[in-house]
Every structure is written in structure tokens, then in C-alpha cells.
Design an enzyme around this catalytic site. Structure first.
Site, PDB file in Angstrom:
ATOM      1  N   ASP A   1      -9.961   3.251  -3.760  1.00  0.00           N
ATOM      2  CA  ASP A   1     -10.690   2.082  -3.256  1.00  0.00           C
ATOM      3  C   ASP A   1     -12.093   1.958  -3.837  1.00  0.00           C
ATOM      4  O   ASP A   1     -12.831   2.938  -3.936  1.00  0.00           O
ATOM      5  CB  ASP A   1     -10.818   2.166  -1.727  1.00  0.00           C
ATOM      6  CG  ASP A   1      -9.476   1.942  -1.049  1.00  0.00           C
ATOM      7  OD1 ASP A   1      -8.456   1.854  -1.762  1.00  0.00           O
ATOM      8  OD2 ASP A   1      -9.457   1.853   0.190  1.00  0.00           O
TER       9      ASP A   1
ATOM     10  N   ASP B   1       0.823  -1.205   0.000  1.00  0.00           N
ATOM     11  CA  ASP B   1       0.000   0.000   0.000  1.00  0.00           C
ATOM     12  C   ASP B   1       0.867   1.269   0.000  1.00  0.00           C
ATOM     13  O   ASP B   1       2.104   1.197   0.036  1.00  0.00           O
ATOM     14  CB  ASP B   1      -0.929  -0.052   1.228  1.00  0.00           C
ATOM     15  CG  ASP B   1      -2.308   0.502   0.929  1.00  0.00           C
ATOM     16  OD1 ASP B   1      -2.429   1.334   0.031  1.00  0.00           O
ATOM     17  OD2 ASP B   1      -3.273   0.110   1.626  1.00  0.00           O
TER      18      ASP B   1
HETATM   19  C1  GLA Z   1      -5.976   1.236   1.352  1.00  0.00           C
HETATM   20  C2  GLA Z   1      -6.088   0.208   0.231  1.00  0.00           C
HETATM   21  C3  GLA Z   1      -7.221  -0.753   0.531  1.00  0.00           C
HETATM   22  C4  GLA Z   1      -6.977  -1.448   1.869  1.00  0.00           C
HETATM   23  C5  GLA Z   1      -6.806  -0.409   2.964  1.00  0.00           C
HETATM   24  C6  GLA Z   1      -6.362  -1.016   4.266  1.00  0.00           C
HETATM   25  O1  GLA Z   1      -7.098   2.068   1.397  1.00  0.00           O
HETATM   26  O2  GLA Z   1      -6.284   0.847  -0.997  1.00  0.00           O
HETATM   27  O3  GLA Z   1      -7.350  -1.721  -0.497  1.00  0.00           O
HETATM   28  O4  GLA Z   1      -5.837  -2.265   1.769  1.00  0.00           O
HETATM   29  O5  GLA Z   1      -5.837   0.575   2.594  1.00  0.00           O
HETATM   30  O6  GLA Z   1      -6.197  -0.073   5.268  1.00  0.00           O
END
Ligand code: GLA
Length: 401
Positions: A221, A166
Site C-alpha cells: 500500500d 484483494d
Molecule cells: C489492502 C489493499 C488496500 C485497501 C485495503 C482495504 O491493504 O492493498 O488498497 O484496499 O486493503 O482494507
């Protein structure tokens, strides 16, 4: 047909390079002007499960084990869903006195190695999550920035098969500088670990991701809504020409089964992900999946499109109002097509041979992948189908003369 496809790819690529600011391309770190990742993985898009979309931080080893059990007992594992991926929140906030990551004692008391052994014994693979920053996005555990080699070694020693990496709480340096450090560390650790770049599409990772990762997020996301799902796949579509065996565009994980969309919308979600050669990472609770959810994610004909050996991402080839035609070539001179109704009303949508790369006079046999039927009628020049609001039809077209 192949020449038409090459032209189509070439024009798309020129368009893309024109759209993306040339500064971004020029600014790529020299470190990644050459291929760093040679792990032999991701010949086809990865398939499996990930904890985040359904459970967010509410995870523990019991649930992960039960999920592995369910993947096997439901038959999903046999269909190809082999990665069991733990997302954020699996570690203690503090490293140990040697600087190692420590699995959270309250939720993963047996440790990650034991979990990897359990998952491997079922013929599955274990994935884990870290971050190219000081903390992960949940802020409940450390990131790997500055600890890349140590963490890659730890993951390899535990038997990890997949790392989602991430982008939160980083030091402001470019992802093209931060991400390759982990690529090198994984290569050095000596275990083939699928490397999933979760950079959210910030710096057009499709342009450089294949040199350092096996997949790269092209979007922020996903949420469990029609609007979020369709916007993710549109953003991802821009980069279609840059996906290839070994490295795939990632419009984020599946929401099928989480309850926020209708059955037709989830069928559209799964079909669009499949034809776009997206990772098929289930994001629901497979231990309690309904029959309807199981029917969608177990459609082996749709999965076969995603996993086809040619490895070419399908794309949106025509859009008129609510009517969308998505198409992509498959092995054996076949073509996958999704006719997608983006609006709320029942409409007809037509796939025209010249849009989808089939020679004009070809007679075509059509297999409906959701009805599991080869249509009696043969088609010349075009195929028209009718569908409800937010519904799609998915076909494999095979020229027979
Ligand atoms: C980010 C990523 C998500 C998930 C969250 C976890 O937002 O894009 O897919 O992994 O972190 O905290």
C-alpha cells in the site's frame, strides 16, 4: 527510433526474467498458461476515484453519491475519471441465508444496485471491492474465496463495472491459483467488469496478470509521503515492459490532495503515474478538493500522456544521484519525458536523445506540460531544465526534422 525502442524493451525483458526467480516462472499454475480474460476493457489505464486512501472504512452511500456528483460538476468526469470505486467495508460481516453478500444496512441502506443506477445515470461507472480470501483486509466483511461464481453473479446483477480483488486472509494457496477462479466467474457472469488484481506484487503478478486481469498491483500500500510514493513507482518500474493495452502495472492509487506532500511532490506523483501508464484513481475527497489539487489532477496534457493510444509504459532511463530521466514513446513518434529531481536541492537535469529513443540528429520541439507552453527554442541532442527539490518537469518532445 522504433528499432531502438524494441531493443530497449527486449533487453529490459531479459533483465527482468533474470532478476525474477526462475522458480516463480516455472511454478505458474497451468490454469493460467492461457488467456482467461477477454472483456475488451482497459485499452488505456483506468481513470476514476477510490474511497480507500482518504476515507478508509468511513464510507456510506451518501458520500459515494456526492463524490459522483462532484466528479461531474468539477469537470473531472469529462477528463476521463469515470470509475467511482467503493473499497473495503461496504458489506455486512455475514452473508444472507442463501450465501449472498449483503450491503451494510447502516451505511448502504438503499443497496448497491440503487447506487449503480445513480452513478450510471451520471454517465459514470461503479466499482466494488472483494478479496481472494475468507475476509477482506479490514476484517469487517467476507471475502469471495469459495463464493466466486455467486459473488460475480451478484456484482453483475447489481451493474458493477470494476472489481478490485484483494489478497487478505487467504487459504495459503498461490495467487496464480486463487485469482483465475474469479476471472472465470466474471467471464461466466457475462458483464464486462474491469478486473483489478490487488495481490501487492507478492508473486510478480506482472508476469501472469495480463492473462487474468486488467491491472495488477506491483507494490504494497502507498502512504501519503514522498518516500512511500517514490518507492512505489520504483518498484513498479521494474515491470515496465509487461504493461500493455488490456493490462497495466498498478503502483497503487493517487494520494494527490490528501495533504501529506508538497505541491511539487504531488506534481511529481501525478507526472510519474501518468508516464508510467498507471491507473489514475484519485484518492482524495473530490467534494472538497482545493484549487491546487484540482489543477494537478485536471492537467489534461498530462492525462493525455497516460491515455495515449500507443499504450507503452515509460520508464526510468537514466539515474545519476538525484537526477532522474523517465521517458516513454507516444503515438505520432513523440516522446514523453519526466525530469525528476529526487533530492532536496535545486539542480539541472538533462534528457539526452540516445537515452530517450530520439535519433541523434533530430531537431525537437518541446511542449512543457505543466507550463502549458511550447518552448520557443528547438533542441538538438539534448534538453536541459532546472528544477527545485522534489520537483519535476514534464515534456512531450516532437522531432520536427
Ligand atoms: C489492502 C489493499 C488496500 C485497501 C485495503 C482495504 O491493504 O492493498 O488498497 O484496499 O486493503 O482494507
Amino acid at each position: 527510433m522504433e528499432r531502438a525502442f524494441i531493443n530497449f524493451v527486449f533487453c529490459g525483458l531479459l533483465l527482468l526474467i533474470g532478476c525474477v526467480s526462475s522458480t516463480t516462472v516455472r511454478d505458474l499454475d497451468p490454469l493460467i498458461r492461457r488467456d482467461l480474460l477477454a472483456n475488451g476493457l482497459a485499452n488505456t489505464p483506468p481513470m476514476g476515484w477510490n474511497s480507500w486512501n482518504h476515507f478508509s472504512c468511513k464510507i456510506d452511500e451518501k458520500m459515494i453519491k456526492e463524490t459522483a456528483d462532484a466528479l461531474v460538476s468539477t469537470g473531472l468526469a469529462k477528463l476521463g475519471y469515470k470509475y467511482v470505486n467503493i473499497d473495503d467495508c461496504w458489506a455486512e460481516i455475514a452473508r444472507d441465508d442463501k450465501g449472498n453478500l449483503v450491503p451494510k444496512k447502516s451505511t448502504f441502506p438503499s443497496g448497491i444496485k440503487a447506487l449503480a443506477d445513480y452513478v450510471h445515470n451520471k454517465g459514470l461507472k461503479l466499482g466494488i471491492y472483494s478479496d481472494a480470501g475468507y475476509f477482506t483486509c479490514s476484517q469487517t466483511m467476507p471475502g469471495s474465496l469459495g463464493h466466486e461464481e455467486q459473488d460475480a453473479k451478484t456484482f453483475a446483477s447489481w451493474g458493477i463495472d470494476y472489481l478490485k480483488y484483494d489478497n487478505c486472509f487467504n487459504d495459503g494457496s498461490k495467487p496464480t491459483v486463487r485469482y483465475p477462479v474469479m476471472t472465470r466467474a466474471l467471464m461466466k457472469a457475462g458483464r464486462p467488469i474491469f478486473f483489478s488484481l490487488c495481490e501487492w506484487g507478492d508473486l510478480h503478478p506482472a508476469l501472469w496478470g495480463a492473462k487474468i486481469g486488467n491491472s495488477w498491483r506491483t507494490t504494497g500500500d502507498i502512504a501519503d509521503t514522498w518516500e512511500s510514493m517514490t518507492s512505489r513507482i520504483d518498484m513498479n518500474d521494474v515491470y515496465a515492459e509487461l504493461a500493455r493495452p488490456g493490462g497495466w502495472n498498478d503502483p497503487d492509487m493517487l494520494e494527490v490532495g490528501n495533504g501529506g506532500m508538497t505541491k511539487d511532490e504531488y506534481i511529481s506523483h501525478f507526472s510519474l503515474w501518468a508516464i508510467s501508464k498507471a491507473p489514475l484513481l484519485i484518492g482524495c475527497d473530490v467534494r472538497n478538493a482545493t484549487k491546487e489539487t484540482m489543477q494537478i489532477i485536471s492537467n489534461s496534457e498530462v492525462i493525455a500522456v497516460n491515455q495515449d493510444a500507443l499504450g507503452v509504459q515509460g520508464k526510468k532511463v537514466r539515474m545519476e544521484g538525484d537526477q532522474e530521466v523517465w521517458a516513454g514513446p507516444l503515438s505520432g513518434y513523440r516522446v514523453a519525458v519526466v525530469l525528476q529531481n529526487r533530492g532536496p536541492h535545486r539542480i539541472n537535469i538533462t534528457a539526452r536523445w540516445d537515452d530517450i529513443g530520439i535519433p541523434p540528429n533530430s531537431v525537437v520541439e518541446a511542449r512543457d506540460l505543466w507550463l502549458h507552453k511550447t518552448l520557443k527554442k528547438q533542441f538538438v541532442g539534448h534538453l536541459t531544465a532546472t528544477m527545485n527539490g522534489h520537483a519535476c518537469k514534464m515534456f512531450i518532445l516532437k522531432p520536427i526534422s
